[in-house]
Design an enzyme around this catalytic site. Structure first.
Site, mmCIF file in Angstrom:
data_model
loop_
_atom_site.group_PDB
_atom_site.id
_atom_site.type_symbol
_atom_site.label_atom_id
_atom_site.label_comp_id
_atom_site.label_asym_id
_atom_site.label_seq_id
_atom_site.Cartn_x
_atom_site.Cartn_y
_atom_site.Cartn_z
ATOM 1 N N GLY A 88 -0.697 2.323 9.871
ATOM 2 C CA GLY A 88 -1.769 2.676 9.646
ATOM 3 C C GLY A 88 -1.955 3.933 8.500
ATOM 4 O O GLY A 88 -0.793 4.577 8.096
ATOM 5 N N ASP A 250 3.984 -3.632 5.113
ATOM 6 C CA ASP A 250 2.861 -2.982 5.034
ATOM 7 C C ASP A 250 2.712 -2.393 3.662
ATOM 8 O O ASP A 250 1.687 -1.580 3.298
ATOM 9 C CB ASP A 250 2.778 -1.720 6.061
ATOM 10 C CG ASP A 250 4.121 -0.879 5.904
ATOM 11 O OD1 ASP A 250 5.247 -1.690 6.061
ATOM 12 O OD2 ASP A 250 4.424 0.169 5.453
ATOM 13 N N ASP A 260 2.282 1.037 -3.506
ATOM 14 C CA ASP A 260 3.421 2.361 -2.552
ATOM 15 C C ASP A 260 4.645 2.502 -3.505
ATOM 16 O O ASP A 260 5.621 1.904 -3.271
ATOM 17 C CB ASP A 260 3.485 1.595 -1.115
ATOM 18 C CG ASP A 260 2.529 2.698 -0.255
ATOM 19 O OD1 ASP A 260 1.648 2.900 -0.668
ATOM 20 O OD2 ASP A 260 2.953 2.660 0.934
HETATM 21 P P1 AMP Z 1 5.246 4.614 3.255
HETATM 22 O O1 AMP Z 1 6.711 4.823 3.594
HETATM 23 O O2 AMP Z 1 4.518 5.726 2.479
HETATM 24 O O3 AMP Z 1 4.803 3.448 3.089
HETATM 25 O O4 AMP Z 1 4.590 5.054 4.708
HETATM 26 C C1 AMP Z 1 5.129 4.206 5.938
HETATM 27 C C2 AMP Z 1 3.928 4.751 7.020
HETATM 28 O O5 AMP Z 1 4.224 5.934 7.353
HETATM 29 C C3 AMP Z 1 2.512 4.707 6.668
HETATM 30 O O6 AMP Z 1 1.966 4.339 7.906
HETATM 31 C C4 AMP Z 1 2.203 6.016 6.252
HETATM 32 O O7 AMP Z 1 1.013 6.208 6.539
HETATM 33 C C5 AMP Z 1 3.004 6.959 7.261
HETATM 34 N N1 AMP Z 1 3.581 8.316 6.576
HETATM 35 C C6 AMP Z 1 4.427 8.599 5.721
HETATM 36 N N2 AMP Z 1 4.273 9.642 5.255
HETATM 37 C C7 AMP Z 1 3.607 10.517 6.306
HETATM 38 C C8 AMP Z 1 3.187 11.722 6.401
HETATM 39 N N3 AMP Z 1 3.614 12.784 5.707
HETATM 40 N N4 AMP Z 1 2.177 12.159 7.272
HETATM 41 C C9 AMP Z 1 1.912 11.124 8.091
HETATM 42 N N5 AMP Z 1 1.931 9.784 7.948
HETATM 43 C C10 AMP Z 1 2.930 9.403 7.176
HETATM 44 MG MG MG Z 2 3.044 2.544 2.710
#
Ligand code: AMP
Ligand code: MG
Length: 492
Positions: A88, A250, A260
């Protein structure tokens, strides 16, 4: 003047299992770094008003604009092959949707806007470096003509985020034709919520594949549509030397946009095995592995859609396999056609594929710069004297000479003039890509010296990747050995 966003929200009208309603968390002292004025206009927003203090507060998540219905979207996902049933939006909040000037519905999302019910242990924030990287690379992709999410704005928050060290915090305003991912379907599939899968599929069809609405076997056609768009997208990535870095389910958009930009990068020297992510130790998301991974991700999507295909599970699986089976051909047609254009072939003949593969093999063996080799080849197509500039890309320049002879013979079979061939090649072989060492230098200047002039200049150059822009020629150069960036880190 107040900021008017002409929101017309549709996702937040879906059942409340699809998201969590949550407002951005206000920040201390927002300051605008960059507003993408042409994109604002495209979205029906007034860029002058967005640049006022009130506009910047909205872009920082300090004020919620009228008509917004802020939500964090629910999704699951396979991360490096491991299934996580609940991810999410942990640090992103969808403000709402607007219909742009071309009639296309676009999400406006704040990324780095504070915690949500999906944040797990994260702080919901983003650091300035990754925000600038996403701004630069997503807008470069757009200018290259590759489907992508866009960047409307970057603001610093006036707060620090704690990573390995304390870093300036920032918020990116991301624009997408939607933020629905393969992982969104997986979220409901793992919960065996077939009604929700159907609702989501109907929403996606109405939004991204409206021509399928009300047709027979619309869900089959939906899968086929996503397969086709992903196959085409990955072919385009390969043709410009792009490595996404984290092709988790995702991070795989149903609309077929690149989404992303974490540890992504464009390769300098051609190396099909190149990875960029510091955590991709197995090379799962290496450059040349991207088509295979896209198909793997699409197979996960197909699994989610099975309950909509047929009550007879075996039949449903067979149908899904048929649809997925189209991927290799769609990919390979797009990729081969793209390669033919890159080397200046207007027609298709037996032996072309081998001719092009031999060039790629020689490039890999000779650490030839991917972007410059093709760009200079275009120059050489226009003027034989420029062949020396292509040779110079090869560690052993004679490796090019042997190939060039065959290439001249092959292009000689076509009626196009040298000038026509060069123009066609230059239209697909960029002079400028967001070279990693440039992106790093821009980030260092911003983070360490609060200096955004390098960022502005890089963004400006990358807006016209297919123009020579002689005054910015240095931006086309590959890194010197000590400037080479070997790893980029996840966007957190
Ligand atoms: P990503 O690697 O950016 O695609 O993120 C993967 C998951 O980790 C997603 O659900 C993001 O919303 C969550 N996420 C990444 N960085 C953060 C953060 N600093 N705080 C909260 N959730 C995070
Ligand atoms: Mg992501």
């Amino acid at each position: 003047m107040t900021v008017h966003f002409p929101f017309q929200n549709s996702y937040s009208a879906l059942p409340d299992t699809f998201f969590a309603r949550v407002a951005p968390t206000p920040v201390a002292a927002p300051r605008l770094i960059k507003l993408n004025r042409p994109l604002a206009v495209q979205l029906g927003l007034d860029p002058d008003v967005l640049e006022t203090a009130e506009g910047v507060e909205i872009l920082a998540g300090k004020t919620v604009p009228a008509g917004a219905d802020p939500i964090a979207m629910a999704y699951a996902g396979h991360q490096f092959g491991q299934f996580v049933p609940q991810l999410g939006d942990g640090r992103a909040i969808l403000l709402g949707e607007v219909i742009d000037r071309d009639g296309v519905r676009r999400d406006i999302q704040l990324k780095g806007s504070g915690p949500t019910p999906f944040s797990r242990r994260g702080d919901g924030r983003a650091a300035l470096g990754p925000v600038l990287r996403e701004y630069i690379v997503s807008e470069a992709m757009f200018a290259l003509g590759i489907p992508t999410t866009r960047s409307l704005a970057a603001v610093v928050t006036g707060e620090h985020v704690l990573r390995e060290t304390a870093l300036p915090g920032a918020v990116l305003t991301r624009v997408a034709s939607s933020h629905i991912r393969v992982g969104t379907f997986q979220y409901f599939a793992v919960r065996r919520d077939t009604d929700a899968i159907r609702r989501l599929a109907d929403h996606v069809i109405a939004r991204h594949y409206p021509e399928l609405s009300g047709t027979e076997q619309a869900y089959h056609a939906l899968l086929a549509g996503v397969v086709a768009r992903q196959a085409d997208l990955v072919a385009r990535w390969l043709l410009v030397g792009f490595i996404h870095g984290v092709m988790n389910t995702d991070n795989t958009s149903i609309s077929g946009e690149t989404i992303d930009y974490g540890p992504c990068a464009f390769m300098d020297a051609y190396d099909p095995a190149q990875v960029f992510s510091s955590i991709d130790e197995m090379g799962r998301y290496a450059y040349a592995n991207q088509p295979r991974i896209a198909l793997w991700n699409l197979t996960r999507l197909a699994e989610c859609l099975l309950p909509l295909f047929s009550n007879d599970q075996e039949k449903a699986i067979e149908e899904a396999q048929d649809i997925l089976g189209a991927f290799p051909d769609i990919f390979s047609q797009a990729y081969q056609a793209g390669l033919r254009r890159k080397v200046g072939l207007f027609t298709e003949r037996d032996g072309d594929e081998a001719l092009i593969q031999d060039l790629l093999d020689a490039m890999a063996k000779n650490q030839a710069d991917f972007t410059l080799t093709f760009r200079r080849l275009g120059d050489a197509a226009g003027n034989e004297d420029r062949a020396s500039d292509v040779r110079a890309q090869f560690m052993d320049p004679s490796a090019f000479d042997e190939w060039a002879k065959r290439w001249r013979e092959r292009t000689g079979l076509e009626p196009q003039s040298a000038a026509e061939r060069q123009a066609d090649m230059h239209a697909v072989n960029p002079a400028f890509i967001p070279r990693n060492h440039r992106v790093e230098a821009v980030i260092q200047a911003a983070v360490n010296n609060d200096d955004y002039a390098p960022f502005e200049e890089l963004v400006k150059v990358l807006a016209k990747p297919y123009d020579d822009q002689p005054e910015y020629a240095a931006y086309a150069d590959p890194p010197l050995p000590d400037q080479r960036v070997l790893r980029t880190f996840c966007g957190t």
